[in-house]
Each structure stands twice: as structure tokens, then as C-alpha cells.
Design an enzyme around this catalytic site. Structure first.
Site, PDB file in Angstrom:
ATOM      1  N   GLU A  42      -1.642  -9.807  -6.941  1.00 36.09           N
ATOM      2  CA  GLU A  42      -1.681 -11.110  -7.761  1.00 36.09           C
ATOM      3  C   GLU A  42      -0.565  -9.930  -8.779  1.00 36.09           C
ATOM      4  O   GLU A  42       0.740 -10.786  -9.177  1.00 36.09           O
ATOM      5  CB  GLU A  42      -2.898 -10.498  -8.889  1.00 36.09           C
ATOM      6  CG  GLU A  42      -3.951 -10.709  -7.770  1.00 36.09           C
ATOM      7  CD  GLU A  42      -4.771 -10.403  -6.486  1.00 36.09           C
ATOM      8  OE1 GLU A  42      -4.152  -9.519  -6.203  1.00 36.09           O
ATOM      9  OE2 GLU A  42      -6.043 -10.618  -6.549  1.00 36.09           O
ATOM     10  N   GLU A  55       0.579  -1.273  -0.338  1.00 34.73           N
ATOM     11  CA  GLU A  55       0.038  -0.075   0.152  1.00 34.73           C
ATOM     12  C   GLU A  55       0.834   0.931   0.158  1.00 34.73           C
ATOM     13  O   GLU A  55       1.684   1.015  -0.009  1.00 34.73           O
ATOM     14  CB  GLU A  55      -0.880  -0.172   1.275  1.00 34.73           C
ATOM     15  CG  GLU A  55      -1.660  -1.526   0.980  1.00 34.73           C
ATOM     16  CD  GLU A  55      -3.188  -1.016   2.236  1.00 34.73           C
ATOM     17  OE1 GLU A  55      -3.348  -0.026   2.890  1.00 34.73           O
ATOM     18  OE2 GLU A  55      -3.948  -2.050   1.661  1.00 34.73           O
ATOM     19  N   TYR A  84      -2.656   5.998  -1.613  1.00 35.07           N
ATOM     20  CA  TYR A  84      -3.517   4.886  -2.008  1.00 35.07           C
ATOM     21  C   TYR A  84      -3.328   4.319  -3.379  1.00 35.07           C
ATOM     22  O   TYR A  84      -3.267   3.813  -3.883  1.00 35.07           O
ATOM     23  CB  TYR A  84      -4.890   5.614  -1.967  1.00 35.07           C
ATOM     24  CG  TYR A  84      -5.362   5.783  -0.178  1.00 35.07           C
ATOM     25  CD1 TYR A  84      -4.124   5.583   1.133  1.00 35.07           C
ATOM     26  CD2 TYR A  84      -6.880   5.886   0.556  1.00 35.07           C
ATOM     27  CE1 TYR A  84      -4.997   6.361   1.880  1.00 35.07           C
ATOM     28  CE2 TYR A  84      -6.797   5.986   1.380  1.00 35.07           C
ATOM     29  CZ  TYR A  84      -5.466   6.185   2.761  1.00 35.07           C
ATOM     30  OH  TYR A  84      -6.172   6.441   3.799  1.00 35.07           O
TER      31      TYR A  84
HETATM   32  N1  THU Z   1      -6.110  -5.810  -3.140  1.00 37.07           N
HETATM   33  C1  THU Z   1      -5.017  -7.087  -3.375  1.00 37.07           C
HETATM   34  O1  THU Z   1      -4.188  -7.096  -2.989  1.00 37.07           O
HETATM   35  N2  THU Z   1      -5.516  -7.871  -4.065  1.00 37.07           N
HETATM   36  C2  THU Z   1      -6.710  -7.742  -4.896  1.00 37.07           C
HETATM   37  O2  THU Z   1      -7.276  -8.275  -5.667  1.00 37.07           O
HETATM   38  C3  THU Z   1      -8.225  -7.300  -4.656  1.00 37.07           C
HETATM   39  C4  THU Z   1      -7.203  -5.819  -2.909  1.00 37.07           C
HETATM   40  C5  THU Z   1      -5.365  -4.924  -2.021  1.00 37.07           C
HETATM   41  C6  THU Z   1      -4.872  -4.101  -2.233  1.00 37.07           C
HETATM   42  C7  THU Z   1      -5.193  -2.715  -0.562  1.00 37.07           C
HETATM   43  O3  THU Z   1      -4.217  -3.380  -0.590  1.00 37.07           O
HETATM   44  C8  THU Z   1      -6.107  -4.693  -0.074  1.00 37.07           C
HETATM   45  O4  THU Z   1      -6.580  -5.180  -0.414  1.00 37.07           O
HETATM   46  C9  THU Z   1      -7.555  -4.003   0.450  1.00 37.07           C
HETATM   47  O5  THU Z   1      -8.350  -3.141  -1.053  1.00 37.07           O
END
Ligand code: THU
Length: 138
Positions: A57, A46, A50
């Protein structure tokens, strides 16, 4: 085949614990398998602004592509608040599009798991119907 999934799920769970998630606290791990059987792991990373956040993935795909890999057979994704696997975490739309670029559209598999024994298996074609990909630009 069950044994086969176990290894990939375990790799995804291990990757989830590397997540850098000071904002959402939602930890995600991915384990991507190449056509030659290598496994690349990824976690979500993160960012205070944002939008630069990278999903687990895509971290896995980008690590593999940097290493010269171009052919992939399947990816396992796990995730949960505070790294607790209470539910299934399916790939976001952006990650599905990245799979479309490098995965095999007809048979690339997405395994979403809650544990090594609780998992669901989908084909990319099922979760990204009528996908737009490299073939469209030929
Ligand atoms: N996130 C992923 O890493 N993969 C996904 O396919 C769904 C969302 C992460 C992004 C963010 O750091 C957190 O999950 C909340 O959205």
C-alpha cells in the site's frame, strides 16, 4: 460498479506478482486510484534487517505522491503466502495511517479481495476510527 472494481482488483493482483519477499514469502499487491482515475500499483519490498520493509500500500502511495498526486479515492489490496489468494489481506495500521494523510477520511475506500468476484469494501473511517490526521495540526 462491479466492472469498476474488477479493473482495480486485476491491477492489485498484477502488482502482487512484483513483490520482493525473500523472508516472509507473503506477496502483497495494491492498486491505488487517484481522483482523476489514474491507477498506481505497489508491492511489498522486504529487507534483511526486517524493519525497513515497505508494504504494498505504501509503495503505491509513495510512487503516486512522487508523481505529484495528492488526491485518492480508493485502494485495492490483495495478498497471500506464495502469491496464493486464499484469504483477505487487510491493510496494516501503519498503512491505514498513510491513507489518513492522503485519502479522504469520510469516503476513501479500501477494497480487499480474494478474486475479481470475491471482495469486501470498507471506508477508511470504519477501519481507522477517530483517526489522527492533517486536520489535527491546523
Ligand atoms: N504487508 C503488506 O504489504 N501490507 C499489509 O498491509 C500487511 C503486510 C507485507 C509486509 C511483509 O512484507 C509481509 O506482508 C508480511 O508481513
Amino acid at each position: 460498479m462491479t466492472q469498476d472494481y474488477r479493473k482495480l482488483i486485476e491491477a492489485a493482483i498484477e502488482a502482487m506478482h512484483k513483490a520482493y519477499v525473500p523472508y516472509s514469502h507473503f506477496h502483497v499487491g495494491a492498486a491505488l486510484e487517484t481522483a482523476t482515475g489514474k491507477i498506481y500499483q505497489g508491492c511489498n519490498i522486504e529487507n534483511a534487517a526486517y524493519t525497513p520493509t515497505n508494504c504494498a500500500e505504501r509503495t503505491a502511495f509513495f510512487r503516486a505522491v512522487y508523481d505529484g498526486e495528492r488526491e485518492f479515492t480508493r485502494i485495492c489490496v490483495v495478498g497471500g503466502m506464495k502469491a496464493e489468494l486464499t484469504d483477505y489481506t487487510a491493510p496494516c495500521g501503519v498503512c491505514r495511517q498513510v491513507m489518513m494523510e492522503f485519502g479522504r477520511y469520510q469516503d476513501f475506500e479500501i477494497i480487499i479481495a480474494k478474486s475479481t468476484t470475491e471482495y469486501r469494501v470498507y471506508k477508511l473511517k470504519e477501519i481507522l476510527p477517530e483517526g489522527f490526521g492533517p486536520k489535527n495540526l491546523r
